[in-house]
Design a protein around this motif. Structure first.
Motif: not given
Length: 213
Positions: A1-5, A102-104, A109-110
């Motif tokens: 998730m941090s990469q998506k941020t 969970l969807a994220a 898509v971030p």
């Protein structure tokens, strides 16, 4: 998730104001996105607050390649998936839930989830998110509240939205833990209804010229 941020921050590319749009007429989506992009606000959030919101996102994402179109007011995983399917480049939610996380996690898509309480911020942090929406900003305590969060939540960055206006925007942008703000004043309802894209472009250019600090 941090990469998506980091992906999301790259999409926003230092833009100080993200227009928060509620579009009633789907035919306004394309000229509105074009006007904002011409004014320097390429990243826009089209909220799912109208019946035609998904079609607005689809049209703007397809027909305005210079715009970076995101979806806002996403409340559950189904809406997340629907918004991603029509071309949303980022997803904004007023809050944070397990299902949204969970969807994220299974999407490219971030997500920019909302968090205003210490518990919500810690939940987001545990999920690897350090860029959050602070909503409703003014009603939740405004710039003073956000300033108080900077020390205990070092490294967490925010996009305050809700009650942010031309009159108080600099109070937020002056904070070290604020990356950008979300605001509707750059595309007010009366100018959208009048289809005054020139005036909206001028407001966007003024907002794009704002600086952090």
């Amino acid at each position: 998730m941090s990469q998506k941020t980091e992906q999301l921050l790259s999409l926003l590319d230092g833009q100080p104001v993200i227009p928060v749009l509620k579009i009633d007429d789907v035919d306004d989506a394309v000229p509105l996105a074009r006007a904002l992009a011409r004014g320097g606000l390429r990243a826009v959030e089209i909220t799912l607050r109208t019946a035609g919101a998904l079609e607005c996102i689809r049209r703007a994402a397809t027909e305005v390649p210079e715009a970076i179109v995101g979806a806002g007011t996403i409340l559950d995983a189904a809406q997340f998936d629907d918004a991603a399917k029509v071309g949303s480049r980022f997803i904004v939610s007023p809050g944070i839930t397990h299902d949204l996380l969970l969807a994220a996690s299974r999407s490219d898509v971030p997500l920019l989830p909302g968090a205003i309480t210490p518990a919500e911020i810690m939940t987001a942090r545990d999920a690897g998110l350090d860029f959050l929406k602070f909503f409703p900003a003014e009603q939740a305590g405004g710039a003073a509240f956000l300033k108080a969060l900077a020390s205990p939540f070092a490294g967490i960055r925010f996009c305050p939205t809700g009650g942010v206006s031309r009159n108080n925007v600099q109070d937020y942008l002056g904070l070290p833990n604020v990356v950008c703000v979300g605001g509707s004043w750059v595309a007010p309802d009366n100018l959208v209804r009048a289809k005054d894209w020139t005036a909206i472009e001028a407001l966007a250019r003024e907002a794009a010229g704002l600086r952090k600090g």
